[in-house]
Each structure stands twice: as C-alpha cells, then as structure tokens.
Motif scaffolding. Structure first.
Motif, PDB file in Angstrom:
ATOM      1  N   ASP A 113       0.863  -1.177   0.000  1.00  0.00           N
ATOM      2  CA  ASP A 113       0.000   0.000   0.000  1.00  0.00           C
ATOM      3  C   ASP A 113       0.898   1.225   0.000  1.00  0.00           C
ATOM      4  O   ASP A 113       1.847   1.302   0.786  1.00  0.00           O
ATOM      5  N   ASP A 206      -5.613  -0.746   4.530  1.00  0.00           N
ATOM      6  CA  ASP A 206      -6.015  -0.445   5.896  1.00  0.00           C
ATOM      7  C   ASP A 206      -6.030   1.065   6.118  1.00  0.00           C
ATOM      8  O   ASP A 206      -5.247   1.805   5.509  1.00  0.00           O
ATOM      9  N   THR A 207      -6.935   1.525   6.966  1.00  0.00           N
ATOM     10  CA  THR A 207      -6.986   2.928   7.369  1.00  0.00           C
ATOM     11  C   THR A 207      -7.012   2.994   8.882  1.00  0.00           C
ATOM     12  O   THR A 207      -7.088   1.977   9.568  1.00  0.00           O
ATOM     13  N   ASP A 208      -6.978   4.225   9.406  1.00  0.00           N
ATOM     14  CA  ASP A 208      -7.061   4.399  10.853  1.00  0.00           C
ATOM     15  C   ASP A 208      -8.427   3.967  11.381  1.00  0.00           C
ATOM     16  O   ASP A 208      -8.568   3.649  12.560  1.00  0.00           O
ATOM     17  N   MET A 211      -9.494  -2.028   9.198  1.00  0.00           N
ATOM     18  CA  MET A 211      -8.697  -2.781   8.237  1.00  0.00           C
ATOM     19  C   MET A 211      -9.418  -2.852   6.887  1.00  0.00           C
ATOM     20  O   MET A 211     -10.640  -2.970   6.826  1.00  0.00           O
ATOM     21  N   ALA A 212      -8.649  -2.762   5.833  1.00  0.00           N
ATOM     22  CA  ALA A 212      -9.134  -2.958   4.454  1.00  0.00           C
ATOM     23  C   ALA A 212     -10.277  -2.020   4.074  1.00  0.00           C
ATOM     24  O   ALA A 212     -11.090  -2.342   3.222  1.00  0.00           O
ATOM     25  N   SER A 213     -10.317  -0.842   4.694  1.00  0.00           N
ATOM     26  CA  SER A 213     -11.457   0.064   4.466  1.00  0.00           C
ATOM     27  C   SER A 213     -11.158   1.198   3.492  1.00  0.00           C
ATOM     28  O   SER A 213     -12.036   2.005   3.187  1.00  0.00           O
TER      29      SER A 213
END
Length: 232
Positions: A113, A206-208, A211-213
């Motif tokens: 990423d 992944d975002t804060d 996961m996987a969003s």
C-alpha cells in the motif's frame, strides 16, 4: 457513461478495473486488443498486468496492438484515457505520455500500500480530489521507475503535468518521486499504483478507521464521470 477496458494477452487487472467503473456508477465495456472498434465508449482504461509477458519492454508490444490505433486517435481527439501500471507503460510507449518506465531501482517486484500526493487535480481523472490530497492505494510493479530526460522533466514540472507523487518513501527510484503524469490537455493520465484495488470497503488498504477500508482509488473513476456530466 460507458467506459471501455481493453484486455491484452497477459492483462491481470481488467476485471478489477471494470468493477471499479461499475462501483463508480458507469457502464464497463469489455474491449479486445485485436479489434479496431471502441464500441462507442466515452472513456478508456488500459489496465495493469503483464501484456505479452513484458517481452522487449513492458508495454512495448501492447502499444502496437490493433486497438491502440483507435486509442491513440481517440486520445488525440480528447477522449479520457487512464493507463494503470502496465497501461501507463503502454501510454509512454505509444507516445501519448512523456517519459518512460524502467526496472525498479531495487531490481525487485514491489507490492505494498503506497501513499500518494495528488499534485494535479485538473485532469479528467483527478478532478474530484482536493488540491494536494494525500491518499493510499496499492502499488505492485517490477518496472515502475519513471525516467525522463532533464528537458522533459523540466517541462512536466513547469507545466504542472505531474499528477501524483510518492510520499512516505520512493518505492522504485522514480525521478522526482513521480507516480503519475498527464498530457498537456489533461485527458490522458498514466498512474503506476492501482486505484482499482481501493474502491470498496473491505477490499482496500487499511486505514485508521478499520482494516481494508480504504477507498481512495474510487475518486479517479468518479472524477471522469463527473467531468463527462459537466461537459454535457
């Protein structure tokens, strides 16, 4: 809106690109490299993969495929064209974009990423981003190092034709951290990372938040749809 996705021998991400187009709200039209018919599409995506096994140079043989005659003509008439990874390589080989892509500086295939900063939000494919927006989308390439002559690089920088730069580290040795460029008209964009892999929550980076969003890539596709609506 109808957006064509061209499949070449060795394309891997054509179906992912078609899915991204549908999620953005347009119709995805499958096109074949050996045809001379764009089937009346309004925009085009040249997807990622390993067309013709990257024989000679990545994208070199694909740039000479029969359908590329129509792609080049349409691009020169203003049709929006997005080349992703291998598609970016095709666009440089077809001389629709300046510069070229060579083997990664490390000599290794990269898959991760990747953070990007949107440098130009005036192109057909980036108009939905805020100026200097920072996004994360997947990167996966073996020949993703952007190279250009000093004169070409000066023109790209001076004319604001750098679409996106790598942030958080340069993964492949691209000059000036360049991840994507556009032509002077802003309708043709080449991008080394893969926005089509960050378009639906549950399947992206992944975002804060979770996961996987991450869905930062979706804006590339909604941008061209919005631009088409404005034009009409």
């Amino acid at each position: 809106m109808r957006i064509g996705v061209v499949t070449f021998p060795g394309s891997l991400d054509d179906r992912d690109a078609a899915r991204a187009i549908r999620l953005a709200g347009a119709d995805a039209v499958a096109l074949w490299h050996g045809d001379h018919d764009l089937h009346g599409v309004d925009a085009l995506v040249l997807p990622g993969g390993f067309s013709y096994g990257d024989y000679l140079r990545a994208g070199a043989i694909a740039s000479l495929s029969p359908i590329m005659t129509e792609v080049i003509a349409a691009a020169n008439q203003g049709m929006p064209v997005l080349g992703i990874c291998n598609g970016f390589q095709m666009l440089t080989e077809a001389h629709l974009l300046d510069g070229g892509l060579i083997r990664n500086e490390t000599g290794r295939f990269i898959c991760r990423d990747q953070g990007l900063r949107i440098e130009n939000n005036a192109s057909d494919w980036t108009s939905g981003f805020a100026a200097n927006a920072e996004i994360v989308i997947p990167l996966k390439n073996g020949e993703g190092s952007f190279m250009a002559s000093a004169e070409t690089l000066k023109a790209l920088e001076g004319e604001g034709r750098i679409v996106a730069r790598y942030i958080g580290g340069n993964p492949n040795g691209s000059l000036n951290d360049i991840a994507g460029v556009t032509n002077a008209r802003g309708n043709v964009v080449g991008l080394m990372p893969h926005p089509e892999h960050a378009v639906e929550a549950g399947f992206g980076p992944d975002t804060d938040d979770a996961m996987a969003s991450g869905i930062d890539g979706l804006t590339f596709f909604t941008s061209v749809i919005t631009q088409a609506l404005i034009a009409h």
